[in-house]
Enzyme design. Structure first.
Site, short mmCIF file in Angstrom:
data_model
loop_
_atom_site.label_atom_id
_atom_site.label_comp_id
_atom_site.label_asym_id
_atom_site.label_seq_id
_atom_site.Cartn_x
_atom_site.Cartn_y
_atom_site.Cartn_z
N ARG A 195 -0.78 -1.81 -6.96
CA ARG A 195 -0.92 -2.95 -6.04
C ARG A 195 -1.86 -4.00 -6.63
O ARG A 195 -1.60 -5.20 -6.55
CB ARG A 195 -1.43 -2.43 -4.69
CG ARG A 195 -1.69 -3.49 -3.63
CD ARG A 195 -1.91 -2.77 -2.30
NE ARG A 195 -2.81 -3.47 -1.41
CZ ARG A 195 -2.43 -4.37 -0.51
NH1 ARG A 195 -1.16 -4.72 -0.41
NH2 ARG A 195 -3.32 -4.93 0.30
N TYR B 116 -9.46 -8.03 -6.05
CA TYR B 116 -8.23 -7.39 -6.51
C TYR B 116 -7.77 -7.96 -7.83
O TYR B 116 -7.28 -7.26 -8.70
CB TYR B 116 -7.12 -7.61 -5.46
CG TYR B 116 -6.87 -6.43 -4.57
CD1 TYR B 116 -7.84 -6.00 -3.68
CD2 TYR B 116 -5.66 -5.75 -4.60
CE1 TYR B 116 -7.61 -4.94 -2.84
CE2 TYR B 116 -5.43 -4.68 -3.76
CZ TYR B 116 -6.40 -4.29 -2.88
OH TYR B 116 -6.15 -3.23 -2.06
N HIS C 16 -2.84 2.91 -6.09
CA HIS C 16 -3.44 1.67 -5.61
C HIS C 16 -3.59 0.65 -6.74
O HIS C 16 -3.56 -0.56 -6.50
CB HIS C 16 -4.80 1.95 -4.97
CG HIS C 16 -5.17 0.97 -3.91
ND1 HIS C 16 -4.36 0.68 -2.83
CD2 HIS C 16 -6.27 0.18 -3.77
CE1 HIS C 16 -4.95 -0.23 -2.06
NE2 HIS C 16 -6.10 -0.56 -2.62
N HIS D 65 -4.57 -9.51 3.11
CA HIS D 65 -6.03 -9.53 3.15
C HIS D 65 -6.53 -10.54 4.17
O HIS D 65 -6.03 -11.66 4.25
CB HIS D 65 -6.60 -9.90 1.78
CG HIS D 65 -6.46 -8.82 0.76
ND1 HIS D 65 -6.52 -9.06 -0.59
CD2 HIS D 65 -6.24 -7.49 0.89
CE1 HIS D 65 -6.36 -7.92 -1.25
NE2 HIS D 65 -6.18 -6.96 -0.36
N ARG E 116 0.87 -1.17 0.00
CA ARG E 116 0.00 0.00 0.00
C ARG E 116 0.91 1.23 0.00
O ARG E 116 2.04 1.18 0.50
CB ARG E 116 -0.90 0.02 1.23
CG ARG E 116 -1.83 -1.17 1.35
CD ARG E 116 -2.66 -1.08 2.64
NE ARG E 116 -3.61 -2.17 2.75
CZ ARG E 116 -3.37 -3.32 3.37
NH1 ARG E 116 -2.18 -3.52 3.95
NH2 ARG E 116 -4.29 -4.27 3.43
N LYS F 127 -2.73 -2.81 7.75
CA LYS F 127 -3.97 -2.32 8.37
C LYS F 127 -4.29 -3.13 9.61
O LYS F 127 -4.13 -4.34 9.64
CB LYS F 127 -5.13 -2.43 7.38
CG LYS F 127 -5.10 -1.39 6.26
CD LYS F 127 -6.35 -1.47 5.43
CE LYS F 127 -6.40 -0.37 4.38
NZ LYS F 127 -7.63 -0.44 3.55
#
Length: 319
Positions: free
Chosen positions: A253, A285, A250, A276, A159, A182
């Site tokens: 990625r 994705y 993004h 994830h 990210r 995250k």
């Protein structure tokens, strides 16, 4: 204006989210903004400061009035859905703590919105983007910086916040980089030689000292580099290349994941590389088809193994 008791409750809830859920600082700020906006609306709506008592008596009509007000201000459905989610989370916590019935808030339906599917770049477009971003800078060290950042996004699937958060202790980049993503989730990311070379070239060219507590990527004046700078650089590069507006940081990625999958990578491994929690997020994705997703799911699920099937004969096999 909200009452001191409500302000204290909001602070306690934010601390709860920060401590137990591992929410990132940006997420906490977003929660606070959403809740303050909601509470301030109710204060204006009822012409008085909203304490714990009045807030516990909010009706479905009150919720509809708030949502209508937000839409009339031009708030997008996606943003309103996020705000409503924050309000519900707060109310669920507050109701358990204060002992009131939160059904009116929790039953409020979220506005529908079209989910934006990620659009990865083609392989040649991703490579062209890396080559072109360095042409946008007027100084060689900034050109090397921009190329290094975009190479990390595409070459390692980071990210942008993760790439810009690298510190001197992380360099020279090892063969495997430990990333805190995250929610404080940790993952190991292999570093390709091109990414290591690009970062080393930037470090050699950067005129600013590498302080231990500062990120390695710097702005033109020596301060931390912010995502907006890379977004602008990529916007200029995509215009030069004739790429669509979806060619964002993004998207690099997304491209990393899709190209790795197309080259024979395992979907479950790619999920771990991206950090994830859900395989379905990785599916989005990579735009992988449902049949391929189910193949991975069947292989990983306990019910797919004969021993587990014999132990649970009443559970039907997956299709």
């Amino acid at each position: 204006m909200i009452s001191p008791a409500m302000s204290s409750a909001l602070g306690d809830w934010l601390d709860h989210k920060r401590a137990l859920n591992g929410a990132a600082s940006n997420t906490i700020t977003a929660y606070q903004t959403d809740l303050l906006g909601f509470l301030n609306f109710m204060t204006s709506y009822y012409s008085g400061a909203q304490g714990l008592g009045p807030i516990s008596r909010i009706t479905v009509s009150d919720m509809r009035a708030w949502m209508a007000s937000e839409r009339s201000r031009g708030v997008a459905a996606r943003s309103l859905a996020r705000s409503l989610s924050a309000v519900k989370s707060f109310y669920r916590w507050l109701a358990d703590r204060e002992g009131f019935e939160p059904t009116a808030v929790l039953s409020t339906r979220s506005p529908k919105f079209q989910k934006k599917l990620p659009r990865p770049l083609a392989v040649d477009a991703a490579r062209a983007m890396i080559d072109t971003v360095q042409l946008q800078a007027g100084e060689p060290w900034i050109a090397a910086r921009d190329m290094a950042v975009v190479t990390l996004l595409y070459g390692c699937g980071l990210r942008i916040s993760e790439a810009l958060g690298l510190i001197p202790a992380d360099v020279p980049l090892p063969a495997t980089l430990r990333i805190i993503g995250k929610g404080g989730k940790e993952r190991l990311v292999p570093v390709i030689p091109a990414a290591r070379t690009a970062v080393n070239a930037y470090l050699e060219a950067c005129p600013h000292p590498m302080d231990a507590d500062q990120p390695i990527f710097r702005g033109s004046r020596g301060g931390p580099l912010y995502p907006r700078a890379i977004q602008i650089v990529m916007a200029n590069a995509r215009m030069q290349l004739g790429l669509p507006a979806t060619a964002t940081p993004h998207a690099m990625r997304h491209s990393f994941a899709t190209h790795l999958l197309n080259a024979g990578g395992d979907l479950r491994s790619i999920q771990e590389l991206l950090g994830h929690a859900s395989l379905s997020t990785t599916q989005a994705y990579t735009a992988v088809d449902t049949a391929r997703l189910m193949k991975v799911y069947d292989a990983a699920h306990p019910r797919a193994h004969p021993r587990a099937a014999r132990q649970s004969p009443t559970i039907p096999d997956l299709p």
